[in-house]
Scaffold this motif. Structure first.
Motif, PDB file in Angstrom:
ATOM      1  N   GLN A 132       0.849  -1.187   0.000  1.00 55.98           N
ATOM      2  CA  GLN A 132       0.000   0.000   0.000  1.00 55.98           C
ATOM      3  C   GLN A 132       0.891   1.246   0.000  1.00 55.98           C
ATOM      4  O   GLN A 132       1.385   1.670   1.046  1.00 55.98           O
ATOM      5  N   TYR A 133       1.091   1.808  -1.180  1.00 54.23           N
ATOM      6  CA  TYR A 133       1.968   2.969  -1.268  1.00 54.23           C
ATOM      7  C   TYR A 133       1.320   4.220  -0.686  1.00 54.23           C
ATOM      8  O   TYR A 133       2.006   5.178  -0.346  1.00 54.23           O
ATOM      9  N   ILE A 142       2.725   5.499   2.597  1.00 51.42           N
ATOM     10  CA  ILE A 142       3.935   6.326   2.635  1.00 51.42           C
ATOM     11  C   ILE A 142       3.566   7.787   2.819  1.00 51.42           C
ATOM     12  O   ILE A 142       4.117   8.483   3.680  1.00 51.42           O
ATOM     13  N   TYR A 168       7.786  -1.066   2.308  1.00 53.18           N
ATOM     14  CA  TYR A 168       6.852  -1.001   1.183  1.00 53.18           C
ATOM     15  C   TYR A 168       7.579  -0.710  -0.123  1.00 53.18           C
ATOM     16  O   TYR A 168       7.377   0.308  -0.775  1.00 53.18           O
ATOM     17  N   ARG A 169       8.396  -1.640  -0.518  1.00 51.92           N
ATOM     18  CA  ARG A 169       9.305  -1.448  -1.637  1.00 51.92           C
ATOM     19  C   ARG A 169       8.585  -1.466  -2.984  1.00 51.92           C
ATOM     20  O   ARG A 169       7.473  -1.967  -3.119  1.00 51.92           O
ATOM     21  N   GLY A 170       9.230  -0.886  -3.992  1.00 52.17           N
ATOM     22  CA  GLY A 170       8.628  -0.779  -5.310  1.00 52.17           C
ATOM     23  C   GLY A 170       9.568  -1.225  -6.411  1.00 52.17           C
ATOM     24  O   GLY A 170       9.437  -2.319  -6.964  1.00 52.17           O
ATOM     25  N   ALA A 184      -2.158   7.578  -4.396  1.00 54.91           N
ATOM     26  CA  ALA A 184      -1.314   6.415  -4.129  1.00 54.91           C
ATOM     27  C   ALA A 184      -0.312   6.201  -5.261  1.00 54.91           C
ATOM     28  O   ALA A 184       0.843   5.834  -5.008  1.00 54.91           O
ATOM     29  N   ALA A 229       3.809   6.130  -5.043  1.00 48.53           N
ATOM     30  CA  ALA A 229       4.666   5.086  -5.608  1.00 48.53           C
ATOM     31  C   ALA A 229       5.795   5.678  -6.439  1.00 48.53           C
ATOM     32  O   ALA A 229       6.859   5.074  -6.577  1.00 48.53           O
ATOM     33  N   ARG A 284       7.498   8.689  -3.331  1.00 49.97           N
ATOM     34  CA  ARG A 284       7.789   8.023  -2.055  1.00 49.97           C
ATOM     35  C   ARG A 284       8.060   9.026  -0.937  1.00 49.97           C
ATOM     36  O   ARG A 284       8.875   8.773  -0.048  1.00 49.97           O
ATOM     37  N   GLU A 339      13.450   3.200  -4.605  1.00 50.01           N
ATOM     38  CA  GLU A 339      12.289   2.332  -4.813  1.00 50.01           C
ATOM     39  C   GLU A 339      11.192   2.966  -5.658  1.00 50.01           C
ATOM     40  O   GLU A 339      10.152   2.359  -5.892  1.00 50.01           O
ATOM     41  N   ALA A 352       3.420   3.218 -12.288  1.00 53.78           N
ATOM     42  CA  ALA A 352       2.433   3.517 -11.251  1.00 53.78           C
ATOM     43  C   ALA A 352       1.020   3.296 -11.781  1.00 53.78           C
ATOM     44  O   ALA A 352       0.135   2.793 -11.064  1.00 53.78           O
TER      45      ALA A 352
END
Length: 558
Positions: free
Chosen positions: A417-418, A421, A441-443, A469, A473, A476, A488, A495
């Motif tokens: 769940q970005y 952040i 919460y890595r991407g 959101a 992403a 961040r 990330e 996105a």
């Protein structure tokens, strides 16, 4: 041939590749029934019964929220607006207003969702003050995380907390302070004690909640969602919750396509010929042998949802290193590893994919172990269409690089769940420490490892504004402006794919949705400008939302 609908716009971002391997951008899209039949030159010479024109606008595939709690949010829309309070004084005023609204009915519940300690300097309300306001009325205020709740003394008495010999249930706590006095905070599985006083909700009330919630989804461009837990445990609202979804659909009150995850608490042992199930051992699922993939494009069953640990902000996620400032607090698993492993193996053997709630890296280790065991012994899970439905790890909150790479090798889907952040990123950092900031919460590292990443809100934990959101992403940035995971960030196109193509793949539905292509469902969103060019994705406006070619939201007529 005559089209049922011709849609035109300045650009239609299909997210499909053209003959040259480049992203296909169209200006016209033709529909018959609820499906897409062609673009641009495909439509030359064809007439249409109806036309929708969006000059200067951008059309993208419908947004998919791959992990949310629709009934929970819908029920809370009419509750006390505790999530809007900032500071405990405001919280107390919200309670007073709710008590006044309830009038003389002493049995009416003071109910609300969205309380977060982050809105109140990390504090929880003073129980004595709460009791003074609420009196003998029962109170149940759900934390935004879903992993704790606030109760008053009247409610604690109803659950027997003051009775001699009262014990906390496994995997949960009715919290006491250093002196042994109750604080009103109820954590994890102990919430079931509160819910036992309320549940089950009647079907008509759930239908009303779904109606209200999915109309709001349409305003956000959401055309499909996955309900992350129904039918049992503290996350469900009725043992017949699926019937409520069916009723909502029949009554025209389900305004987005729904994939439902039965909660692990809702499954039962299954019997049958041993050859009916993969491998060997016990099997568990829903009666009649229904399994993952059952249903149709409007309403279907996804994986079984199993909780392995708690929450990051609550310090109950199972981690391998202590939470910051707590030398001996590494959270906890909600059941023993042996019990969780047996539960998961039983449902997987019966044909259910798994969606394991695992936030801390210790819980993620366990989830990956069991998923790998199941895939090796029982094979992969497929829908009736033949499309693979991957097992999933929900949240994937704090992860080491070896876990990221392992998830990619196993073909596991993850649903982070970005939006967390932007909303409380700095608070998460304070819980885990600066040394683990880049593990949250890595991407980018997930995509580089080949992991299927699904965009999701976990609403009502945070709001379901997909555009905000997506921006999180990309940039961040936490609410304090600091960057969480400097390496990330995703591109704007990535996105967008989070909440379209990748979410469809993670839910096993890419053959029907996620991109705009001939033969796929005509689920799409009209935006005021292109998300590929927008400086701030969160500032994009949703102008219309269409499900199967029918408008579920249209700002032109609102």
């Amino acid at each position: 041939m005559q089209l049922d609908l011709l849609v035109t716009a300045e650009r239609i971002l299909t997210l499909e590749a053209d003959a040259d391997g480049q992203p296909r951008v169209a200006t016209r899209m033709g529909l018959m029934g609820d499906r897409i039949v062609g673009f641009d030159a495909d439509l030359d010479g064809l007439e249409a019964r109806r036309t929708e024109e969006f000059p200067g606008r951008t059309i993208v595939p419908g947004f998919i929220d791959a992990h949310c709690h629709t009934t929970w949010w819908g029920l809370g829309l009419n509750g006390a607006p505790v999530g809007e309070a900032r500071g405990l004084d405001e919280f107390y005023e919200v309670l007073r207003a709710e008590v006044a609204k309830l009038g003389d009915d002493e049995d009416a519940w003071v109910y609300g969702i969205g309380f977060s300690e982050s809105h109140h300097g990390g504090l929880v309300p003073d129980l004595a003050t709460v009791d003074e306001i609420t009196g003998t009325r029962p109170m149940y205020i759900r934390n935004a995380s879903g992993h704790s709740a606030l109760a008053n003394t009247a409610t604690l008495r109803r659950i027997g907390a003051f009775e001699p010999g009262f014990q906390d249930p496994e995997g949960g706590v009715v919290v006491r302070d250093a002196s042994g006095a109750f604080t009103g905070l109820v954590e994890e599985t102990a919430q079931e004690l509160l819910q036992s006083l309320i549940l089950p909700y009647p079907i008509e009330q759930i239908v009303a909640a779904l109606d209200a919630a999915t109309l709001k989804y349409a305003e956000q461009g959401i055309t499909s969602f996955t309900e992350a837990g129904i039918g049992g445990g503290w996350i469900g609202h009725s043992p017949v919750e699926m019937a409520a979804y069916q009723a909502a659909r029949e009554q025209g009150k389900l305004h987005a396509r729904a994939q439902l995850m039965p909660a692990m608490d809702a499954v039962v042992p299954l019997t049958g010929n041993d050859r009916d199930f993969a491998g060997s051992g016990s099997a568990a699922g829903l009666s009649l042998g229904i399994r993952t993939g059952f249903g149709d494009e409007q309403l279907s069953l996804g994986p079984v949802k199993v909780f392995t640990d708690g929450s990051l902000l609550g310090g109950t996620a199972a981690v391998t290193e202590s939470f910051c400032g707590h030398d001996h607090n590494v959270g906890y698993l909600l059941s023993s590893p042996e019990e969780l492993r047996e539960q998961i193996r039983c449902v997987y053997r019966a044909g259910w994919a798994i969606a394991a709630h695992a936030i801390g890296d210790a819980a993620i280790d366990l989830a990956l172990d069991v998923i790998e065991e199941c895939q090796n012994e029982y094979g992969t899970i497929h829908a009736a269409s033949g499309e693979r439905i991957p097992s999933r790890i929900e949240h994937f909150g704090i992860t080491r690089q070896d876990q990221v790479e392992r998830a990619g090798r196993l073909g596991v889907a993850v649903a982070p769940q970005y939006g967390f952040i932007h909303t409380f990123g700095e608070l998460m950092v304070s819980r885990v420490g600066e040394g683990r900031r880049d593990l949250l919460y890595r991407g980018r590292s997930l995509r580089d490892a080949g992991v299927i990443v699904a965009g999701s809100s976990d609403s009502p934990v945070v709001d379901n504004n997909v555009r905000r959101a997506m921006q999180a992403a990309v940039d961040r940035r936490g609410s304090d402006g600091s960057v969480i995971g400097s390496r990330e960030g995703l591109s704007r196109e990535e996105a967008l794919r989070l909440y379209t193509e990748w979410a469809a793949e993670a839910t096993g539905q890419l053959s029907n949705r996620g991109t705009l292509a001939v033969g796929k469902l005509a689920d799409f969103v009209v935006l005021d400008s292109s998300p590929l060019e927008a400086e701030d994705l969160g500032a994009l406006e949703v102008l219309a939302t269409f499900v199967g070619g029918a408008a579920t939201f249209d700002a032109r007529t609102s």
